[in-house]
Design an enzyme around this catalytic site. Structure first.
Site, short mmCIF file in Angstrom:
data_model
loop_
_atom_site.label_atom_id
_atom_site.label_comp_id
_atom_site.label_asym_id
_atom_site.label_seq_id
_atom_site.Cartn_x
_atom_site.Cartn_y
_atom_site.Cartn_z
N ASP A 13 -12.69 -6.04 -19.93
CA ASP A 13 -13.23 -5.57 -21.21
C ASP A 13 -13.32 -6.77 -22.15
OD1 ASP A 13 -10.63 -6.02 -22.09
OD2 ASP A 13 -10.24 -3.95 -22.69
N CYS A 72 -7.70 -6.89 -18.88
CA CYS A 72 -7.86 -6.37 -20.24
C CYS A 72 -6.80 -7.08 -21.10
CB CYS A 72 -7.76 -4.84 -20.29
SG CYS A 72 -6.19 -4.13 -19.76
N THR A 74 -3.68 -6.22 -22.00
CA THR A 74 -2.35 -6.20 -21.39
C THR A 74 -2.39 -6.06 -19.86
OG1 THR A 74 -2.30 -3.80 -21.56
CG2 THR A 74 -1.34 -5.05 -23.39
N GLY A 75 -3.48 -5.59 -19.34
CA GLY A 75 -3.58 -5.27 -17.91
C GLY A 75 -3.11 -3.85 -17.63
N HIS A 105 4.21 -6.04 0.23
CA HIS A 105 4.87 -4.73 0.34
C HIS A 105 3.95 -3.56 -0.01
CE1 HIS A 105 9.29 -6.31 -0.05
NE2 HIS A 105 8.57 -7.02 0.79
N HIS A 140 6.64 -1.14 5.52
CA HIS A 140 5.87 -0.91 4.30
C HIS A 140 4.66 -0.01 4.56
CE1 HIS A 140 8.42 -3.83 2.47
NE2 HIS A 140 8.08 -4.73 3.38
N ARG A 143 5.21 3.60 3.88
CA ARG A 143 5.25 3.93 2.45
C ARG A 143 3.84 4.03 1.87
NH1 ARG A 143 10.13 -0.43 2.29
NH2 ARG A 143 11.63 0.96 3.30
C1 RB5 Z 1 -8.22 -3.45 -26.20
O1 RB5 Z 1 -7.93 -3.66 -27.53
C2 RB5 Z 1 -6.95 -3.18 -25.40
O2 RB5 Z 1 -6.38 -1.98 -25.77
C3 RB5 Z 1 -7.25 -3.22 -23.91
O3 RB5 Z 1 -7.82 -4.43 -23.59
C4 RB5 Z 1 -6.05 -3.08 -22.98
O4 RB5 Z 1 -5.04 -3.96 -23.34
C5 RB5 Z 1 -5.56 -1.73 -22.71
O5 RB5 Z 1 -4.65 -1.52 -21.92
#
Ligand code: RB5
Length: 154
Positions: A13, A72, A74-75, A105, A140, A143
């Site tokens: 994003d 993104c 935070t991922g 794993h 693994h 699982r």
């Molecule tokens: C965008 O502002 C942010 O929320 C998105 O990139 C992401 O971190 C969401 O998990």
């Protein structure tokens, strides 16, 4: 399990655009044999990460010997969204050890990264490790089969 990665679908994003550009450059310079397909946004305009999580996930499921990278802020959002899709095992990794274990794993087929959380050089190491490490199978595998059963049941 000797499976070489042949294609990487990379999606992001607006909050993952810079790291995506950096990693595409890294992959082009270091993995000429791997085809890299950019399906993420190339703009800083605010957009919705689930759209890209879906696009990368569906491509990974369709293309054998492919993996995905989703970026993104935070991922976290990318990993939540991608893991809603049957057959996707998306791992949010923040160092080389988690990247290695996600493959060995968990047989992860998508790597999620947070551009606002990790440094770009670290991201390079994580991607490198994720590409080079293979699923160990054995105990693994059972699982992973159980994860698939959960997908079927609920
Ligand atoms: C965008 O502002 C942010 O929320 C998105 O990139 C992401 O971190 C969401 O998990």
């Amino acid at each position: 399990m000797n499976k070489k990665v042949k294609k990487i679908f990379i999606g992001n994003d607006h909050a993952g655009k810079d790291l995506k550009d950096f990693l595409i450059n890294f992959l082009k310079n270091n993995y000429q044999e791997i085809e890299v397909i950019n399906v993420g946004t190339d703009s800083y305009e605010s957009c919705d990460y689930p759209d890209y999580a879906k696009e990368v996930s569906l491509n990974v499921l369709k293309e054998e010997d492919s993996i995905g990278i989703l970026i993104c802020g935070t991922g976290i959002g990318m990993s939540i969204a991608a893991n809603k899709i049957k057959g996707i095992r998306a791992a949010l990794c923040y160092n080389s050890t988690t990247a290695k274990l996600a493959r060995q794993h968990n047989n992860a087929n998508i790597l999620c990264l947070g551009q606002r959380i990790i440094g770009f050089e670290l991201a390079k190491d994580i991607v490198d490790t994720f590409i080079k490490t293979e699923f160990e199978g054995n105990r693994h595998l059972n699982r992973i089969i159980k994860i698939t059963q959960i997908e079927e049941e609920y």
